[in-house]
Design an enzyme around this catalytic site. Structure first.
Site, PDB file in Angstrom:
ATOM      1  CD  GLN A  47      33.277 -28.331 -47.940  1.00  0.00           C
ATOM      2  OE1 GLN A  47      33.883 -27.568 -48.662  1.00  0.00           O
ATOM      3  NE2 GLN A  47      32.008 -28.611 -48.114  1.00  0.00           N
ATOM      4  CG  HIS A 103      31.271  23.167 -57.109  1.00  0.00           C
ATOM      5  ND1 HIS A 103      32.608  23.366 -57.354  1.00  0.00           N
ATOM      6  CD2 HIS A 103      31.083  21.823 -57.117  1.00  0.00           C
ATOM      7  CE1 HIS A 103      33.199  22.190 -57.498  1.00  0.00           C
ATOM      8  NE2 HIS A 103      32.291  21.241 -57.354  1.00  0.00           N
ATOM      9  CG  HIS A 137      36.081 -29.775 -51.929  1.00  0.00           C
ATOM     10  ND1 HIS A 137      35.872 -29.469 -53.253  1.00  0.00           N
ATOM     11  CD2 HIS A 137      34.857 -29.726 -51.346  1.00  0.00           C
ATOM     12  CE1 HIS A 137      34.596 -29.237 -53.463  1.00  0.00           C
ATOM     13  NE2 HIS A 137      33.953 -29.400 -52.326  1.00  0.00           N
ATOM     14  CD  GLU A 139      32.972 -22.476 -49.734  1.00  0.00           C
ATOM     15  OE1 GLU A 139      32.892 -22.335 -50.961  1.00  0.00           O
ATOM     16  OE2 GLU A 139      33.675 -23.368 -49.204  1.00  0.00           O
ATOM     17  CG  HIS A 140      29.438 -24.542 -48.005  1.00  0.00           C
ATOM     18  ND1 HIS A 140      30.719 -24.874 -48.388  1.00  0.00           N
ATOM     19  CD2 HIS A 140      28.767 -24.219 -49.138  1.00  0.00           C
ATOM     20  CE1 HIS A 140      30.817 -24.767 -49.711  1.00  0.00           C
ATOM     21  NE2 HIS A 140      29.655 -24.357 -50.181  1.00  0.00           N
ATOM     22  CG  ASP A 178      28.928 -28.039 -53.088  1.00  0.00           C
ATOM     23  OD1 ASP A 178      29.005 -26.860 -52.698  1.00  0.00           O
ATOM     24  OD2 ASP A 178      29.428 -28.997 -52.476  1.00  0.00           O
TER      25      ASP A 178
END
Length: 428
Positions: free
Chosen positions: A258, A419, A261, A326-327, A360
């Site tokens: 991770q 209506h 990134h 996220e993960h 991923d």
């Protein structure tokens, strides 16, 4: 790496800070607002100037779109090994998406009316695929292939180019194989603005998908309403929650994966076992020395990484819910007890042999997931996000007559006599 233990005096304050909400800074908001205004007013001219400013590429308007010939060359240049990997990922992602498609249905209600739903793909969508420090061919598959599986006829992709004006050939090939119908060498918040409002070259879309940096995410937030958006997927992040049953080498490898990134990536590890905590620290140092992107990894570990010793896995699960990663990698001998406690993770990877990297690149569910705490409000990308829902209602004369008394009551309560009349007139 910052290490915090539940016995530390600052532990309670740290827990409060981990209760995140996805928000942009004032500076990011202002920069993005200016970019959007520029694109709306000046179209291609602004797009070209911003591409020069942010990506260092000097382009003309007729160079914004990647030509079919350039795409064909990219596909032809794939090595057999890369083509096989792309095809394997495409098969898994497409099959998963096809299983998840929402289907038309109908039923008869109490008054005898036929009611139901029908689903159609969006006609024209925009997909943002980051370039940055790595050509994210996996993101091409995890977004574009899902749009194609939903039957979207026009799939517009924007991705930043290098200073030479080129988009990575493997990325172009992946986009083509996944089903992109138009590809533009444009990145950043200006790409989001162009897809939302249109320019002389890029025709506007109706919904925008895909991850990006904080500026891209903020641009999606600011154009929402003009177009719809999928979710708010920003810089990537992982959180690991583990007990003594976990392998420290595996955990360290996921944290380092991770970290590579780069800027703004989030890396976190929670455990109730001090021995495991220390072992993971050692493994991170040992494995990190072997990586190609050591400088980038080290920067993330120094600034964006934290490790916590928690009193129980149950408290760890509550921290996960507040952080909304996220993960999440969950490794525990008590999986059946702890897993039901997790409510906000974008994706959960279970056990020692479920590396996040497989999610991923290959597993099937999209890796486009909410970040920065947005998982409290948004799910990850799914194929039904590419579908529009329309409700269907059909009444017979008898069903209309059975509905009339109830409609009359509602119309009287709300003071909307027309209506009521619109129903009763059909029974006269």
């Amino acid at each position: 790496m910052r290490i915090l233990r539940y016995t530390d005096a600052t532990y309670a304050d740290a827990l409060c800070r981990l209760n995140r909400r996805a928000e942009a800074s004032d500076r990011v908001r202002d920069v993005v607002a200016a970019v959007i205004a520029d694109i709306r007013q000046n179209g291609d001219k602004a797009l070209l100037e911003l591409t020069q400013k942010f990506d260092g590429a000097s382009l003309t308007a007729d160079q914004l779109e990647v030509s079919p010939e350039e795409v064909a060359v990219a596909v032809a240049s794939l090595t057999p090994e890369v083509r096989a990997a792309l095809d394997a990922s495409l098969r898994n992602v497409t099959t998963f998406a096809q299983q998840s498609l929402r289907k038309d249905w109908s039923m008869i209600n109490e008054q005898g009316a036929e009611v139901g739903e029908v689903y159609h793909p969006f006609e024209r969508v925009g997909v943002y695929v980051p370039g940055g420090t790595a050509p994210l061919v996996s993101t091409a598959i995890m977004t574009v292939a899902i749009a194609a599986a939903a039957g979207v006829p026009e799939i517009v992709v924007c991705s930043p180019c290098g200073k030479d004006g080129k988009v990575n050939a493997n990325l172009l090939a992946a986009l083509s194989l996944a089903g992109a119908t138009e590809i533009y060498r444009v990145g950043g918040s200006q790409a989001i603005a162009a897809m939302a409002f249109g320019t002389e070259t890029i025709k506007s879309v109706t919904k925008i998908f895909g991850p990006g940096n904080s500026y891209v995410v903020e641009a999606k937030r600011q154009v929402f309403g003009v177009v719809s958006v999928d979710l708010l997927p920003g810089p990537s992040e992982v959180m690991v929650l583990a007990d003594s049953s976990a392998n420290p080498a595996f955990i360290a490898a996921d944290l380092l994966a991770q970290a590579e990134h780069g800027k703004d990536s989030g890396v976190a590890f929670l455990t109730d076992d001090e021995v495991l905590l220390n072992a993971v620290v050692g493994q991170v140092e040992t494995q990190g020395q072997k990586l190609k992107r050591q400088e980038m990894v080290r920067s993330v570990l120094d600034k964006e990484c934290f490790l916590m010793l928690v009193p129980t896995l149950e408290e760890g699960a509550e921290i996960v819910n507040n952080y909304a990663p996220e993960h999440l990698s969950l490794i525990t001998s008590r999986e059946q007890e702890i897993l039901p406690l997790i409510r906000t993770a974008g994706a959960i990877f279970l056990g020692n042999y479920s590396p996040v990297a497989v999610g991923d690149f290959l597993a099937g569910p999209s890796h486009t997931l909410p970040t920065g705490g947005a998982g409290k409000s948004f799910p990850g990308l799914t194929v039904d996000m590419f579908q529009k829902r329309t409700s269907i209602v059909r009444l017979s004369k008898e069903a209309c007559a059975k509905s009339e008394p109830i409609v009359r009551v509602f119309s009287e309560i709300e003071g909307l006599d027309a209506h009521g009349l619109s129903v009763s007139v059909r029974g006269e």
